[in-house]
Design a protein around this motif. Structure first.
Motif, PDB file in Angstrom:
ATOM      1  N   SER A 241       9.564  -3.956  -1.226  1.00 15.35           N
ATOM      2  CA  SER A 241       9.052  -3.655   0.106  1.00 15.35           C
ATOM      3  C   SER A 241       7.574  -3.314   0.026  1.00 15.35           C
ATOM      4  O   SER A 241       7.138  -2.625  -0.900  1.00 15.35           O
ATOM      5  N   ILE A 242       6.804  -3.773   1.003  1.00 22.07           N
ATOM      6  CA  ILE A 242       5.354  -3.571   0.989  1.00 22.07           C
ATOM      7  C   ILE A 242       4.888  -2.895   2.275  1.00 22.07           C
ATOM      8  O   ILE A 242       5.231  -3.323   3.380  1.00 22.07           O
ATOM      9  N   TYR A 243       4.084  -1.851   2.082  1.00 17.70           N
ATOM     10  CA  TYR A 243       3.437  -1.141   3.182  1.00 17.70           C
ATOM     11  C   TYR A 243       1.936  -1.178   2.917  1.00 17.70           C
ATOM     12  O   TYR A 243       1.440  -0.543   1.994  1.00 17.70           O
ATOM     13  N   LEU A 244       1.203  -1.951   3.719  1.00 17.33           N
ATOM     14  CA  LEU A 244      -0.235  -2.101   3.518  1.00 17.33           C
ATOM     15  C   LEU A 244      -1.038  -0.996   4.186  1.00 17.33           C
ATOM     16  O   LEU A 244      -2.154  -0.701   3.770  1.00 17.33           O
ATOM     17  N   ASN A 245      -0.506  -0.410   5.241  1.00 16.50           N
ATOM     18  CA  ASN A 245      -1.184   0.635   6.009  1.00 16.50           C
ATOM     19  C   ASN A 245      -2.273   0.019   6.900  1.00 16.50           C
ATOM     20  O   ASN A 245      -2.592  -1.149   6.831  1.00 16.50           O
ATOM     21  N   SER A 246      -2.897   0.846   7.707  1.00 16.16           N
ATOM     22  CA  SER A 246      -3.887   0.383   8.685  1.00 16.16           C
ATOM     23  C   SER A 246      -5.180  -0.052   8.015  1.00 16.16           C
ATOM     24  O   SER A 246      -5.529   0.410   6.917  1.00 16.16           O
ATOM     25  N   VAL A 247      -5.907  -0.930   8.678  1.00 16.67           N
ATOM     26  CA  VAL A 247      -7.205  -1.383   8.180  1.00 16.67           C
ATOM     27  C   VAL A 247      -8.180  -0.220   8.040  1.00 16.67           C
ATOM     28  O   VAL A 247      -9.139  -0.283   7.264  1.00 16.67           O
ATOM     29  N   THR A 248      -7.939   0.876   8.753  1.00 17.13           N
ATOM     30  CA  THR A 248      -8.853   2.025   8.711  1.00 17.13           C
ATOM     31  C   THR A 248      -8.587   2.949   7.527  1.00 17.13           C
ATOM     32  O   THR A 248      -9.366   3.866   7.288  1.00 17.13           O
ATOM     33  N   GLN A 249      -7.488   2.739   6.820  1.00 11.76           N
ATOM     34  CA  GLN A 249      -7.118   3.612   5.709  1.00 11.76           C
ATOM     35  C   GLN A 249      -7.662   3.054   4.400  1.00 11.76           C
ATOM     36  O   GLN A 249      -7.348   1.935   4.023  1.00 11.76           O
ATOM     37  N   HIS A 250      -8.474   3.850   3.707  1.00 12.27           N
ATOM     38  CA  HIS A 250      -9.188   3.377   2.537  1.00 12.27           C
ATOM     39  C   HIS A 250      -8.499   3.761   1.238  1.00 12.27           C
ATOM     40  O   HIS A 250      -7.587   4.575   1.196  1.00 12.27           O
ATOM     41  N   ASN A 251      -9.000   3.174   0.148  1.00 14.76           N
ATOM     42  CA  ASN A 251      -8.607   3.518  -1.208  1.00 14.76           C
ATOM     43  C   ASN A 251      -7.104   3.337  -1.445  1.00 14.76           C
ATOM     44  O   ASN A 251      -6.512   2.385  -0.987  1.00 14.76           O
ATOM     45  N   TRP A 252      -6.472   4.276  -2.156  1.00 16.62           N
ATOM     46  CA  TRP A 252      -5.059   4.128  -2.511  1.00 16.62           C
ATOM     47  C   TRP A 252      -4.191   4.507  -1.318  1.00 16.62           C
ATOM     48  O   TRP A 252      -3.602   5.579  -1.264  1.00 16.62           O
ATOM     49  N   SER A 253      -4.094   3.623  -0.370  1.00 19.28           N
ATOM     50  CA  SER A 253      -3.465   3.964   0.905  1.00 19.28           C
ATOM     51  C   SER A 253      -2.175   3.222   1.185  1.00 19.28           C
ATOM     52  O   SER A 253      -1.465   3.539   2.133  1.00 19.28           O
ATOM     53  N   GLY A 254      -1.852   2.218   0.391  1.00 18.35           N
ATOM     54  CA  GLY A 254      -0.638   1.446   0.618  1.00 18.35           C
ATOM     55  C   GLY A 254       0.377   1.671  -0.480  1.00 18.35           C
ATOM     56  O   GLY A 254       0.171   2.472  -1.397  1.00 18.35           O
ATOM     57  N   GLU A 255       1.492   0.957  -0.397  1.00 16.14           N
ATOM     58  CA  GLU A 255       2.557   1.174  -1.378  1.00 16.14           C
ATOM     59  C   GLU A 255       3.466  -0.038  -1.474  1.00 16.14           C
ATOM     60  O   GLU A 255       3.720  -0.734  -0.492  1.00 16.14           O
ATOM     61  N   ILE A 256       3.928  -0.279  -2.687  1.00 16.74           N
ATOM     62  CA  ILE A 256       5.000  -1.244  -2.896  1.00 16.74           C
ATOM     63  C   ILE A 256       6.174  -0.500  -3.504  1.00 16.74           C
ATOM     64  O   ILE A 256       5.989   0.394  -4.336  1.00 16.74           O
ATOM     65  N   LEU A 257       7.363  -0.844  -3.065  1.00 10.36           N
ATOM     66  CA  LEU A 257       8.588  -0.204  -3.532  1.00 10.36           C
ATOM     67  C   LEU A 257       9.495  -1.297  -4.092  1.00 10.36           C
ATOM     68  O   LEU A 257       9.825  -2.260  -3.395  1.00 10.36           O
ATOM     69  N   PHE A 258       9.848  -1.173  -5.366  1.00 11.44           N
ATOM     70  CA  PHE A 258      10.736  -2.141  -6.006  1.00 11.44           C
ATOM     71  C   PHE A 258      12.161  -1.591  -6.014  1.00 11.44           C
ATOM     72  O   PHE A 258      12.420  -0.535  -6.573  1.00 11.44           O
ATOM     73  N   GLY A 259      13.061  -2.299  -5.379  1.00 15.11           N
ATOM     74  CA  GLY A 259      14.462  -1.917  -5.408  1.00 15.11           C
ATOM     75  C   GLY A 259      14.954  -1.149  -4.214  1.00 15.11           C
ATOM     76  O   GLY A 259      16.121  -0.738  -4.174  1.00 15.11           O
ATOM     77  N   GLY A 260      14.104  -0.920  -3.212  1.00 11.85           N
ATOM     78  CA  GLY A 260      14.547  -0.157  -2.056  1.00 11.85           C
ATOM     79  C   GLY A 260      13.626  -0.275  -0.870  1.00 11.85           C
ATOM     80  O   GLY A 260      12.648  -1.036  -0.873  1.00 11.85           O
ATOM     81  N   VAL A 261      13.923   0.500   0.154  1.00 13.44           N
ATOM     82  CA  VAL A 261      13.183   0.506   1.417  1.00 13.44           C
ATOM     83  C   VAL A 261      12.805   1.940   1.742  1.00 13.44           C
ATOM     84  O   VAL A 261      13.628   2.856   1.581  1.00 13.44           O
TER      85      VAL A 261
END
Length: 501
Positions: A241-261
C-alpha cells in the motif's frame, strides 16, 4: 475486453523503521530543493520522468513492514534500500511503472555515477550473474550487469534478490557537489527526521515480473523484490500500500506498507478495480500482467465555469505510475483542462519544459479533475471516479507552497495529440495519484483506491459523467483515444530519469 499489447517504449519519467514478522512499513520523502524545478521539468518532459522515497510508522502489525517515502520537491518519491551484507544504503525512486531494482556500482565512473556506488567487494552475499543489464531511456541509458544479493527495505530482507548494477550511465544523473558521497564510500542509513536534500540514486521497480528488463532482453522474467516478499511468505498478505501525502508535505512525508493496509491514511472504504491485462492479437484468452494499470473510460473537469468531459472511444488503460511526476494527455485535452481549472488567461505553455505554468492562485480554485475507471474489461455505467482537487494539481516552483510561490506548474502536461504510449494506454503520475491511498493486490491482481488523508481527494462509484458530446468534444475524444489496433505483441519497458540539482 482485454487491452491488446503494442510494441512501444515509454519515453519519459534515512529510513528508521520498526517491523514485526510479516509487515513492512517504509517512509517516503519530499525534497524542498532550492534548484529550478522548471529545468527539472524540461528533463522530465523529455523522458516522462520517474519519482520516489518511503515513510515510517511506529506501530506495526505482525506480518506487515513499513518504509518512509521522501518527497523530492513534488517530482519523485524516494525510498531507502539496503543492498548487500552488511547493507550499503541507497535512496532510490519508488516506481510502480517499472520492475527492476538497480543502483550504480563502483565500476561506474564518478563522471556518470556521481553519488554513492555499490561496492561488491564489501558484500559477503554478492554473486554476479554475468548477464547484461541494459536500458535505453530515449535521451539517456544505463548499462551494466545483473547480479544477486541480499536486499533490505523497511527492516525486512530478501536473500539472493536479482538486481541491476550500473557500470555506465548517459544523461541520467547530474553531479551536484553539495550532496551525495564520494562515490566509493559505503553508504550509511539515511536520517528520516532530517530536512537535508536527498538525491535519487537508482530505482526500485514495483511492476510485474513480465516487466523486468531481463524479460524484454529475452532472458526470461524474475521476481522483483515485492514479488519475492510474497512468494517467500515474508509478508502477511500479498499486497503493498502506498500513501504519497499532499504535494505541500515535504521530506519524509509518505509511506509504503508491505503486507497490509493503514486505515489511518485514508477516508471511507477502499474500492477495488481489476488490473488490466495484456493479450496477444492471436489469443485474447492469454492474459499477461505487466503494469499496474486499470481500465479507463473517461475523464473530465467538474466545479469550473466550463466542465469539459471526454469519453474514450474504446476501453483503455490508465497506468498508475508513481515513477512519473505529471500526468500526460494529448495537447488539446490537456489545454482544455488547464483552461477550465486555471482560467483562460491564467496559464502559459513553457516550450522548453513542456509544462503549463499557471497562476499560483489556481490552487484556491474549487474545480476538480477526475478520472473515470471501469470495474470491468469494458465500459461501465457505474465507473469508479477519482477526483483530484485543484490544490493538488498546482506544484510550486519557487516556494514551499502555492501561497508563497510566484511561479507554479500544472500537474497535467501536454504531450502532443497522440500522447498514448501504447494501444489505448496513458500514464497517470503523482500529480493525480497523491489524492488516492493505493493498495496493490498481487494475489488477486487488483488495485484498491480510497481518498488519501490530507489531499481533499475523492474516490466514489458514480455514474458516467460524460453526456452527448458536442462536435468539438467528439473531435477531442477522437484525438484522446485513437482507434488503432496494433497487430503484434511487444515487450514493454519503462524509462527512468533522475536529475540532481
Amino acid at each position: 475486453m482485454q487491452i491488446t499489447a503494442a510494441i512501444f517504449a515509454i519515453v519519459c519519467a534515512t529510513t528508521v523503521v520498526s517491523a514485526q514478522e510479516g509487515l513492512l512499513r517504509a517512509p517516503i520523502i519530499r525534497n524542498p530543493r532550492q534548484g529550478n524545478p522548471l529545468e527539472a521539468a524540461k528533463q522530465k518532459y523529455e523522458l516522462l520522468t520517474k519519482r520516489g522515497l518511503l515513510s515510517k510508522r511506529d506501530e506495526v502489525s505482525q506480518g506487515v513492514y513499513n518504509a518512509s517515502l521522501y518527497n523530492d520537491q513534488g517530482s519523485q518519491y524516494l525510498i531507502e534500500v539496503g543492498i548487500g551484507t552488511p547493507p550499503q544504503y541507497f535512496a532510490v525512486t519508488l516506481d510502480t511503472g517499472s520492475a527492476d531494482l538497480w543502483v550504480p556500482s563502483t565500476e561506474c565512473p564518478a563522471s556518470s555515477c556521481p553519488f554513492y556506488r555499490y561496492d561488491t567487494s564489501k558484500s559477503s552475499t554478492f554473486k554476479s550473474l554475468n548477464k547484461p543489464f541494459n536500458i535505453q531511456y530515449g535521451i539517456g541509458s544505463v548499462n551494466g550487469t545483473y547480479a544477486t544479493d541480499t536486499v533490505t527495505v523497511g527492516g525486512v530482507s530478501v536473500a539472493k534478490q536479482q538486481i541491476g548494477l550500473a557500470q555506465q550511465t548517459e544523461d541520467i544523473m547530474t553531479p551536484n557537489p553539495s550532496v551525495g558521497g564520494t562515490g566509493s564510500d559505503t553508504p550509511t542509513p539515511f536520517n528520516n527526521t532530517s530536512t537535508e536534500n536527498i538525491e535519487a540514486n537508482g530505482i526500485l521497480g514495483m511492476g510485474y515480473p513480465s516487466l523486468t528488463q531481463a524479460n524484454s532482453q529475452g532472458e526470461g522474467s524474475y521476481n522483483p523484490f515485492v514479488f519475492n516478499l510474497v512468494s517467500q511468505n515474508i509478508i502477511k498478505e500479498p499486497i503493498f500500500s502506498i500513501y504519497l501525502n499532499s504535494v505541500t508535505q515535504h521530506n519524509w512525508s509518505g509511506e509504503i506498507l508491505f503486507g497490509g493496509v493503514d486505515s489511518t491514511k485514508f477516508d471511507g472504504n477502499l474500492t477495488y478495480l481489476p488490473v488490466a491485462g495484456l493479450t496477444t492479437q492471436a489469443n485474447s484468452d492469454d492474459v499477461s500482467y505487466y503494469y499496474w494499470m486499470v481500465y479507463g473510460q473517461g475523464l473530465g473537469v467538474t466545479g469550473a465555469s466550463t466542465n469539459p468531459t471526454w469519453r474514450l472511444r474504446e476501453i483503455g488503460a490508465f497506468i498508475l505510475d508513481t515513477g512519473t511526476t505529471l500526468t500526460y494527455l494529448p495537447t488539446s485535452v490537456a489545454t482544455e483542462i488547464v483552461s477550465a481549472i486555471a482560467g483562460e488567461n491564467n496559464y502559459v505553455l513553457d516550450s522548453q519544459s513542456g509544462v503549463f505554468i499557471v497562476d499560483c492562485a489556481t490552487a484556491q480554485s474549487t474545480a476538480r479533475f477526475q478520472l473515470e475507471m471501469s470495474p470491468q474489461a469494458g465500459f461501465s455505467n457505474s465507473p469508479v471516479i477519482l477526483s483530484v482537487a485543484a490544490s493538488e494539481l498546482v506544484i510550486p516552483v519557487d516556494g514551499e507552497t502555492a501561497e508563497t510561490a510566484q511561479v507554479c506548474m500544472f500537474g497535467i502536461a501536454p504531450l502532443g495529440n497522440s500522447a498514448s504510449i501504447g494501444s489505448n494506454m496513458y500514464l497517470v503520475g503523482d500529480s493525480v495519484l497523491r489524492s488516492a491511498y493505493m493498495v496493490f493486490d498481487i494475489g488477486q491482481n487488483r488495485v484498491g483506491l480510497a481518498p488519501s488523508k490530507g489531499t481533499n481527494g475523492q474516490v466514489k462509484v458514480g455514474t458516467a459523467s460524460y453526456s452527448s458530446s458536442t462536435s468539438a468534444e467528439s473531435a477531442a475524444s477522437d484525438r484522446l483515444w485513437p482507434a488503432v489496433k496494433m497487430m503484434s505483441f511487444g515487450l514493454l519497458f519503462t524509462a527512468f530519469w533522475m536529475t540532481a540539482m
